[in-house]
Design a protein around this motif. Structure first.
Motif, PDB file in Angstrom:
ATOM      1  N   ALA A   1       0.845  -1.197   0.000  1.00 57.18           N
ATOM      2  CA  ALA A   1       0.000   0.000   0.000  1.00 57.18           C
ATOM      3  C   ALA A   1       0.882   1.251   0.000  1.00 57.18           C
ATOM      4  N   TYR A   2       0.415   2.249  -0.719  1.00 59.23           N
ATOM      5  CA  TYR A   2       1.134   3.530  -0.765  1.00 59.23           C
ATOM      6  C   TYR A   2       0.705   4.375   0.429  1.00 59.23           C
TER       7      TYR A   2
ATOM      8  N   ALA B   1      -0.834   8.365   0.883  1.00 56.38           N
ATOM      9  CA  ALA B   1      -2.141   8.603   1.493  1.00 56.38           C
ATOM     10  C   ALA B   1      -2.029   9.601   2.655  1.00 56.38           C
TER      11      ALA B   1
ATOM     12  N   PRO C   1      -8.274   7.979  -0.428  1.00 56.59           N
ATOM     13  CA  PRO C   1      -8.074   6.597  -0.900  1.00 56.59           C
ATOM     14  C   PRO C   1      -6.668   6.111  -0.590  1.00 56.59           C
TER      15      PRO C   1
ATOM     16  N   LYS D   1      -4.116   3.786  -2.080  1.00 53.14           N
ATOM     17  CA  LYS D   1      -3.814   3.040  -3.303  1.00 53.14           C
ATOM     18  C   LYS D   1      -2.952   1.818  -2.989  1.00 53.14           C
TER      19      LYS D   1
ATOM     20  N   LYS E   1      -7.449  -4.506  -3.866  1.00 55.69           N
ATOM     21  CA  LYS E   1      -7.635  -3.145  -4.369  1.00 55.69           C
ATOM     22  C   LYS E   1      -8.722  -2.391  -3.606  1.00 55.69           C
TER      23      LYS E   1
END
Length: 264
Positions: free
Chosen positions: A30-31, A35, A49, A51, A111
């Motif tokens: 996960a980024y 975020a 969100p 991502k 996702k």
């Protein structure tokens, strides 16, 4: 946020207890830093969100491992002989994990951050050979001069036959019918006893009667005979003689490939 993303995905496969697989094990990441940056510049209460990178090759490798664990090969029935009686082993239906749908479902789960149970589905692989598909089986009991026709393991009809003389014994073993001829010619075999014989065309004097069912043993077959008095005795040069009408009946029942067991 990292703990939220790290929640395992639940997978149910083939009635097994719930399997849990971490996003990391699926190659996902996960980024979180991106975020957090967006959250700092967003208004209070706004949804930011998270991502996710979810590489399909890693997911496919995991699904492939599940397939190797839970797939089950189908097993065909096998025809054996127990004593003088045919026995057909039980078949088993196989199953094959549908890998592509499960891979897509795992990808979506990562996702969308859903972690609810994902059910792996299977397709059944039916066996090619079952107890019901074995069909006709012939057992010849040489010592009793009997031929028994079976439907799989079920006896259908028993015939008296003549088998080979002691000096020309009918061969023992597992064979199959390889040729069927109506109104056959008789040709002298390459044996000492037949060296001066001539071919005999179809007709009343033909030693093969009206039907020939050759088996996968050289020059050996099941056939009719004009010598009805020989039935029930060891009287042939190796072949299996039947009454003409009974050979004609059997000829219509069996196919090329029908198994033939010759036992003592």
């Amino acid at each position: 946020m990292r703990a939220f993303f790290a929640r395992p995905v639940a997978v149910r496969v083939a009635g097994a207890s719930r399997l849990l697989v971490s996003p990391k094990a699926l190659g996902a990441s996960a980024y979180v830093g991106d975020a957090v940056k967006r959250a700092r510049i967003s208004r209070p209460g706004a949804k930011v969100p998270l991502k996710v990178a979810a590489p399909l090759p890693s997911i496919e490798r995991y699904v492939s491992r599940l397939a190797r664990r839970f797939d089950r090969a189908g097993i065909d029935s096998r025809l054996l002989l127990r004593g003088p009686v045919p026995f057909v082993t039980a078949s088993r239906t196989g199953r094959e994990l549908l890998q592509e749908p499960l891979g897509r479902a795992l990808f979506r789960s990562l996702k969308t951050h859903a972690r609810g149970p994902i059910k792996g589905r299977f397709v059944e692989r039916a066996p090619v050979v079952t107890r019901n598909s074995i069909g006709d089986v012939i057992v010849i009991r040489r010592g009793l001069n009997k031929l028994v026709l079976y439907d799989g393991m079920k006896p259908l009809r028993t015939f008296g036959v003549a088998t080979g003389l002691p000096q020309y014994p009918t061969p023992l073993g597992d064979f199959q019918i390889v040729v069927k001829w109506r109104h056959p010619w008789w040709y002298p075999p390459s044996s000492e006893w037949a060296k001066d014989e001539k071919p005999i065309p179809p007709g009343p004097g033909n030693p093969l009667g009206t039907r020939w069912m050759g088996i996968s043993s050289p020059a050996i077959g099941i056939h009719g005979t004009p010598d009805a008095a020989s039935i029930g005795y060891s009287a042939s040069h190796g072949c299996i003689r039947m009454l003409v009408a009974e050979a004609e009946w059997l000829f219509e029942q069996v196919q090329i490939g029908t198994p033939v067991f010759i036992v003592q």
